[in-house]
Design a protein around this motif. Structure first.
Motif, PDB file in Angstrom:
ATOM      1  N   THR A  42     -21.373 -27.797  31.243  1.00 63.60           N
ATOM      2  CA  THR A  42     -20.283 -28.757  31.016  1.00 63.60           C
ATOM      3  C   THR A  42     -19.607 -28.421  29.703  1.00 63.60           C
ATOM      4  OG1 THR A  42     -21.466 -30.405  32.267  1.00 63.60           O
ATOM      5  CG2 THR A  42     -19.762 -31.224  30.782  1.00 63.60           C
ATOM      6  N   LEU A  43     -18.315 -28.279  29.770  1.00 68.62           N
ATOM      7  CA  LEU A  43     -17.559 -27.946  28.561  1.00 68.62           C
ATOM      8  C   LEU A  43     -16.695 -29.128  28.151  1.00 68.62           C
ATOM      9  CD1 LEU A  43     -16.451 -24.299  29.374  1.00 68.62           C
ATOM     10  CD2 LEU A  43     -18.408 -25.041  28.087  1.00 68.62           C
ATOM     11  N   PRO A  44     -16.679 -29.441  26.845  1.00 70.40           N
ATOM     12  CA  PRO A  44     -15.890 -30.588  26.384  1.00 70.40           C
ATOM     13  C   PRO A  44     -14.386 -30.251  26.293  1.00 70.40           C
ATOM     14  CG  PRO A  44     -17.038 -29.545  24.559  1.00 70.40           C
ATOM     15  CD  PRO A  44     -17.440 -28.804  25.776  1.00 70.40           C
ATOM     16  N   VAL A  45     -13.576 -31.241  26.631  1.00 67.01           N
ATOM     17  CA  VAL A  45     -12.115 -31.052  26.581  1.00 67.01           C
ATOM     18  C   VAL A  45     -11.510 -32.197  25.771  1.00 67.01           C
ATOM     19  CG1 VAL A  45      -9.983 -30.903  27.944  1.00 67.01           C
ATOM     20  CG2 VAL A  45     -12.131 -29.996  28.877  1.00 67.01           C
ATOM     21  N   TYR A  46     -10.646 -31.865  24.827  1.00 63.52           N
ATOM     22  CA  TYR A  46      -9.900 -32.894  24.094  1.00 63.52           C
ATOM     23  C   TYR A  46      -8.427 -32.674  24.407  1.00 63.52           C
ATOM     24  CZ  TYR A  46      -7.423 -35.209  20.348  1.00 63.52           C
ATOM     25  OH  TYR A  46      -6.546 -35.992  19.657  1.00 63.52           O
ATOM     26  N   SER A  47      -7.753 -33.714  24.795  1.00 62.70           N
ATOM     27  CA  SER A  47      -6.364 -33.552  25.212  1.00 62.70           C
ATOM     28  C   SER A  47      -5.405 -34.375  24.383  1.00 62.70           C
ATOM     29  CB  SER A  47      -6.232 -33.933  26.685  1.00 62.70           C
ATOM     30  OG  SER A  47      -4.885 -33.842  27.068  1.00 62.70           O
ATOM     31  N   GLU A  48      -4.298 -33.755  24.012  1.00 60.29           N
ATOM     32  CA  GLU A  48      -3.214 -34.493  23.341  1.00 60.29           C
ATOM     33  C   GLU A  48      -2.030 -34.637  24.301  1.00 60.29           C
ATOM     34  OE1 GLU A  48      -2.182 -33.036  19.487  1.00 60.29           O
ATOM     35  OE2 GLU A  48      -4.158 -33.521  18.664  1.00 60.29           O
ATOM     36  N   MET A  49      -2.292 -34.346  25.569  1.00 56.06           N
ATOM     37  CA  MET A  49      -1.264 -34.506  26.594  1.00 56.06           C
ATOM     38  C   MET A  49      -1.185 -35.976  26.994  1.00 56.06           C
ATOM     39  SD  MET A  49      -2.335 -31.550  29.198  1.00 56.06           S
ATOM     40  CE  MET A  49      -1.415 -30.059  29.331  1.00 56.06           C
ATOM     41  N   SER A  50      -0.193 -36.250  27.784  1.00 56.25           N
ATOM     42  CA  SER A  50      -0.124 -37.602  28.338  1.00 56.25           C
ATOM     43  C   SER A  50      -1.283 -37.760  29.319  1.00 56.25           C
ATOM     44  CB  SER A  50       1.207 -37.783  29.076  1.00 56.25           C
ATOM     45  OG  SER A  50       1.217 -36.938  30.211  1.00 56.25           O
ATOM     46  N   GLU A  51      -1.592 -38.991  29.588  1.00 61.38           N
ATOM     47  CA  GLU A  51      -2.737 -39.266  30.454  1.00 61.38           C
ATOM     48  C   GLU A  51      -2.572 -38.630  31.841  1.00 61.38           C
ATOM     49  OE1 GLU A  51      -4.909 -43.210  31.948  1.00 61.38           O
ATOM     50  OE2 GLU A  51      -4.105 -43.281  29.895  1.00 61.38           O
ATOM     51  N   LYS A  52      -1.312 -38.720  32.324  1.00 56.37           N
ATOM     52  CA  LYS A  52      -1.029 -38.218  33.661  1.00 56.37           C
ATOM     53  C   LYS A  52      -1.196 -36.686  33.709  1.00 56.37           C
ATOM     54  CE  LYS A  52       2.690 -37.945  37.036  1.00 56.37           C
ATOM     55  NZ  LYS A  52       4.130 -37.874  37.108  1.00 56.37           N
ATOM     56  N   ASN A  53      -0.619 -36.010  32.706  1.00 54.69           N
ATOM     57  CA  ASN A  53      -0.715 -34.549  32.681  1.00 54.69           C
ATOM     58  C   ASN A  53      -2.152 -34.065  32.463  1.00 54.69           C
ATOM     59  OD1 ASN A  53       1.954 -34.277  33.183  1.00 54.69           O
ATOM     60  ND2 ASN A  53       2.560 -33.918  31.046  1.00 54.69           N
ATOM     61  N   GLU A  73     -13.707 -36.989  22.700  1.00 55.13           N
ATOM     62  CA  GLU A  73     -12.885 -37.128  21.481  1.00 55.13           C
ATOM     63  C   GLU A  73     -12.943 -35.813  20.680  1.00 55.13           C
ATOM     64  OE1 GLU A  73     -10.824 -39.604  20.501  1.00 55.13           O
ATOM     65  OE2 GLU A  73     -11.284 -40.324  22.532  1.00 55.13           O
ATOM     66  N   LYS A  74     -11.955 -35.623  19.826  1.00 52.25           N
ATOM     67  CA  LYS A  74     -11.833 -34.378  19.058  1.00 52.25           C
ATOM     68  C   LYS A  74     -13.095 -34.080  18.229  1.00 52.25           C
ATOM     69  CE  LYS A  74      -8.592 -32.123  15.921  1.00 52.25           C
ATOM     70  NZ  LYS A  74      -7.383 -32.302  15.115  1.00 52.25           N
ATOM     71  N   GLU A  75     -13.544 -35.134  17.513  1.00 56.14           N
ATOM     72  CA  GLU A  75     -14.715 -34.948  16.629  1.00 56.14           C
ATOM     73  C   GLU A  75     -15.958 -34.569  17.439  1.00 56.14           C
ATOM     74  OE1 GLU A  75     -14.790 -34.724  13.386  1.00 56.14           O
ATOM     75  OE2 GLU A  75     -12.616 -34.942  13.582  1.00 56.14           O
ATOM     76  N   GLU A  76     -16.091 -35.226  18.574  1.00 61.44           N
ATOM     77  CA  GLU A  76     -17.268 -34.984  19.413  1.00 61.44           C
ATOM     78  C   GLU A  76     -17.253 -33.536  19.950  1.00 61.44           C
ATOM     79  OE1 GLU A  76     -17.770 -37.735  22.650  1.00 61.44           O
ATOM     80  OE2 GLU A  76     -19.468 -36.567  23.411  1.00 61.44           O
ATOM     81  N   LEU A  77     -16.052 -33.071  20.325  1.00 62.87           N
ATOM     82  CA  LEU A  77     -15.916 -31.703  20.829  1.00 62.87           C
ATOM     83  C   LEU A  77     -16.372 -30.703  19.767  1.00 62.87           C
ATOM     84  CD1 LEU A  77     -13.013 -30.152  22.817  1.00 62.87           C
ATOM     85  CD2 LEU A  77     -13.832 -28.995  20.801  1.00 62.87           C
ATOM     86  N   LEU A  78     -15.835 -30.894  18.562  1.00 58.28           N
ATOM     87  CA  LEU A  78     -16.170 -29.951  17.478  1.00 58.28           C
ATOM     88  C   LEU A  78     -17.667 -29.969  17.179  1.00 58.28           C
ATOM     89  CD1 LEU A  78     -13.090 -30.570  15.167  1.00 58.28           C
ATOM     90  CD2 LEU A  78     -13.585 -28.510  16.490  1.00 58.28           C
ATOM     91  N   PHE A  91      -8.991 -27.483  23.786  1.00 59.04           N
ATOM     92  CA  PHE A  91      -7.953 -28.413  23.299  1.00 59.04           C
ATOM     93  C   PHE A  91      -6.733 -28.248  24.188  1.00 59.04           C
ATOM     94  CE2 PHE A  91     -10.553 -28.057  19.522  1.00 59.04           C
ATOM     95  CZ  PHE A  91     -10.515 -29.343  18.988  1.00 59.04           C
ATOM     96  N   LEU A  92      -6.239 -29.330  24.746  1.00 58.25           N
ATOM     97  CA  LEU A  92      -5.048 -29.255  25.604  1.00 58.25           C
ATOM     98  C   LEU A  92      -3.849 -29.879  24.894  1.00 58.25           C
ATOM     99  CD1 LEU A  92      -6.560 -30.348  29.058  1.00 58.25           C
ATOM    100  CD2 LEU A  92      -5.908 -28.033  28.357  1.00 58.25           C
ATOM    101  N   TYR A  93      -2.758 -29.145  24.854  1.00 57.41           N
ATOM    102  CA  TYR A  93      -1.487 -29.666  24.321  1.00 57.41           C
ATOM    103  C   TYR A  93      -0.460 -29.563  25.436  1.00 57.41           C
ATOM    104  CZ  TYR A  93      -4.114 -28.832  20.044  1.00 57.41           C
ATOM    105  OH  TYR A  93      -5.087 -28.836  19.095  1.00 57.41           O
ATOM    106  N   GLU A  94       0.681 -30.183  25.239  1.00 54.34           N
ATOM    107  CA  GLU A  94       1.673 -30.220  26.318  1.00 54.34           C
ATOM    108  C   GLU A  94       2.103 -28.815  26.768  1.00 54.34           C
ATOM    109  OE1 GLU A  94       2.725 -32.451  28.293  1.00 54.34           O
ATOM    110  OE2 GLU A  94       1.792 -34.191  27.339  1.00 54.34           O
ATOM    111  N   ASP A  95       2.237 -27.898  25.825  1.00 58.64           N
ATOM    112  CA  ASP A  95       2.741 -26.582  26.224  1.00 58.64           C
ATOM    113  C   ASP A  95       1.788 -25.428  25.918  1.00 58.64           C
ATOM    114  OD1 ASP A  95       2.893 -26.917  23.587  1.00 58.64           O
ATOM    115  OD2 ASP A  95       4.933 -26.145  23.331  1.00 58.64           O
TER     116      ASP A  95
END
Lengths: 359, 310
Positions: A42-53, A73-78, A91-95
């Motif tokens: 299982t790999l942790p993912v932190y997203s700054e995208m919208s919830e839908k994306n 959460e970001k801290e937990e991922l790190l 880490f997921l960002y919009e683009d």
């Protein structure tokens, strides 16, 4: 030759422990490297995208068979990555996206491939949605297209299909069989040192029969071992050979033959049992590392190692086995690695026997 | 039956065999004696066709075996110095295996095995693993394997090395019996003079790759026929005592063997008083002084300047 085989099999029945132990170890390693790695990490993912994306990307990611993804959460991922509880984090960002890793592992390459695909699909859809064209029509067209093209390239370094189970089973089987075969071929040297060989020479048995007897036995025992491991994995643990199980067993024949020849060469240059022990350990481990027993050769980027892998029988058997299983090729289509193996076998056997006779 | 003509064998910088000439007649027991490193095993390897000579020839019934060894091999049994057996097989299985190697038919092999096991006295141990055998039993089976195909000629390379006196006696008696009852021709190498004296019709003495003497027991001993051996035992043998003996003008040879000193002097000489005098001068207390006819060991020492087991 029958007499020689008789003695070797009698000796095996008298002391089957070393054969059983080697087969057991092989099974154990194949299990740990293959079967146990089947449980997805299982790999942790932190997203700054919208919830839908985020949900869309996560769905794409979950399609990958090799890993599970969990939003944190970001801290937990790190913290998870830093403490080694996960090999990587995303880490997921919009683009764009970023991967955080603790160290270079084969997982990183596989993860990169999965994420690249998922994110690529996401961006593609996003762009389609953002055009003025009727997107539902395009989506319909995409899904109901006349045919779909899937491109798999074997030579493209950036793209390969990874099956952790088969990697473990193939890798460990072809590695451990080197020891099994070599420790039977060494019986030639042992017989020479114990002067049993002199008795053979003085007997009506011809020299080629003496060699053939011992080498045939070494081949049979080595082949039985790998076949046994493959059978246990297929029928005991239900491992998927992609319909290429029989082809795999056939491919092992030229490989085990090559290992017999390699062992003859090693025995020929070994002065005694101790030298042989040292050489075989060095050679077997090196071949396994370079040839892709421990990790897929496709993730190796070092040019020196890739160059060396060209003279490593493991490289060719791993390629051939993956061809007939994962890539669904026929035996005819995978003739190149088989031919190389046979060529290696002929050369090493010729040089080895020649050296042995000269000494 | 078999003769070696001017055999030479060179290994890089070492000449292991240097111009060896010997012959063996049918029904003979011939001894090849010499210290370790004399070239006995190399000679045996050459004349049994296992090793090609650098030069020279080996003839079996007047036919050279260098290029055509098959004729000899068919009639030859070799007992190597090493225990050339499979330790993890039983005595019976070892015989079965070597029987197959010698293409002995399945019907005959059982009879042959029984015969051989009886000759070497291992019937009761036939189903035991060789690794559980004592050194003497292994040596006996080592001989048994060489007898399996009924050879006419057998080469035994130090077959009694490292075994207890009882096994040694058993082996010597077996060899003697094989020669007497089965008319087996035997070439026997050893560094035990007493074995050669007991077994052999003729003896070759070898040192540093050369044959330095040959003949029957009496002929060999005859080399020292004009001399006698004085064996001296003392409480403590001082160097000064030994030196005085060595430098005495009448003494041919002095050597020390365990607690005794062997002094070889001319037969006509009365050396007894001289020994008493030297002992007095060097304050050596003597235990005994014996005068003997020279043994093969003495002859060997006389010829090579060293004891046979060195």
């Amino acid at each position: 030759m029958k007499g020689m085989l008789y003695a070797q099999f009698k000796l095996l029945l008298r002391r089957p422990a070393s054969f059983l132990l080697m087969t057991g170890i092989c099974l154990l390693f194949a299990f740990f490297f293959g079967i146990s790695s089947f449980g997805k990490s299982t790999l942790p993912v932190y997203s700054e995208m919208s919830e839908k994306n985020t949900e869309i990307v996560m769905n794409y990611l979950q399609e990958a068979d090799t890993q599970n993804f969990e939003q944190v959460e970001k801290e937990e991922l790190l913290k998870t990555v830093r403490e080694g509880d996960a090999e990587a984090g995303l880490f997921l960002y919009e683009d764009h996206y970023e991967i955080v890793i603790a160290s270079e592992t084969p997982t990183k390459t596989i993860l990169e491939q999965n994420i690249q695909k998922a994110f690529g699909d996401y961006l593609q859809k996003k762009r389609i949605h953002s055009t003025d064209v009727n997107d539902s029509a395009i989506m319909e067209q995409l899904e109901d297209s006349m045919f779909s093209i899937e491109t798999k390239t074997l030579t493209n370094e950036d793209s390969f299909v990874f099956d952790a189970q088969l990697q473990g089973i193939f890798g460990m089987s072809v590695f451990f069989v080197i020891y099994t075969v070599a420790y039977n071929v060494i019986q030639i040297l042992v017989a020479k040192q114990d002067k049993i060989w002199d008795r053979f020479i003085l007997s009506p048995v011809k020299k080629w029969e003496m060699y053939t007897g011992i080498l045939t036995y070494a081949f049979i025992i080595g082949y039985i071992q790998v076949v046994l491991v493959f059978f246990v994995m297929k029928y005991g643990f239900d491992v998927d050979f992609y319909g290429g199980f029989l082809e795999s067993l056939i491919l092992l024949i030229p490989y085990v033959l090559t290992i017999v020849s390699l062992s003859v060469l090693i025995v020929a240059v070994s002065k005694n049992y101790q030298t042989f022990n040292a050489i075989i350990s060095l050679v077997a481990v090196s071949l396994a590392m370079i040839g892709g027993s421990y990790w897929p050769i496709e993730i190796v980027t070092n040019k020196a190692m890739l160059g060396l892998s060209q003279i490593d029988p493991i490289t060719y058997i791993m390629e051939a086995l993956k061809n007939v299983t994962i890539y669904g090729q026929t035996l005819g289509e995978t003739m190149f690695p088989i031919s190389i193996l046979l060529l290696m076998s002929v050369i090493m056997m010729g040089v080895g026997l020649n050296l042995m006779e000269r000494r | 039956m078999l003769e070696a003509l001017d055999l030479k064998k060179q290994f890089k910088n070492t000449r292991a065999v240097d111009g060896v000439n010997l012959f063996i007649e049918q029904g003979e027991v011939v001894g090849l004696l010499g210290p370790n490193g004399a070239g006995k095993s190399t000679t045996i390897s050459i004349i049994s066709s296992l090793l090609p000579p650098s030069s020279g020839d080996v003839r079996f019934f007047n036919e050279s075996i260098i290029k055509k060894p098959q004729t000899l091999r068919k009639h030859l049994g070799v007992v190597p110095q090493e225990i050339a057996l499979y330790n993890n097989l039983t005595a019976k299985e070892n015989l079965q295996f070597f029987g197959k190697i010698y293409h002995i038919s399945s019907n005959l092999i059982k009879t042959k095995m029984e015969e051989v096991l009886e000759i070497v006295g291992l019937q009761e141990k036939q189903n035991d693993l060789v690794k559980t055998f004592s050194g003497g039993m292994k040596r006996r089976l080592n001989i048994g394997v060489a007898l399996l195909h009924e050879p006419k000629l057998i080469f035994m390379d130090e077959p009694t090395v490292g075994i207890d006196p009882q096994s040694r006696k058993y082996i010597l008696d077996t060899v003697k019996r094989l020669n007497r009852e089965q008319d087996l021709t035997i070439l026997y190498t050893s560094h035990y003079m007493e074995e050669a004296e007991y077994l052999c019709d003729r003896i070759y003495i070898m040192d540093q790759g050369h044959i330095i003497a040959s003949g029957n027991n009496n002929e060999i001993k005859g080399i020292l026929s004009s001399e006698q051996t004085v064996v001296i035992e003392a409480e403590i043998i001082e160097d000064s005592f030994l030196n005085k003996l060595e430098y005495h003008p009448s003494v041919t040879q002095v050597y020390r063997q365990e607690n005794a000193i062997h002094v070889i002097v001319p037969l006509e000489m009365d050396f007894f008083q001289t020994i008493i005098d030297i002992a007095g001068e060097t304050e050596t207390s003597l235990k005994s002084v014996q005068i003997q006819t020279p043994s093969l060991e003495d002859v060997f020492l006389h010829l090579t300047g060293k004891a046979l087991r060195d």
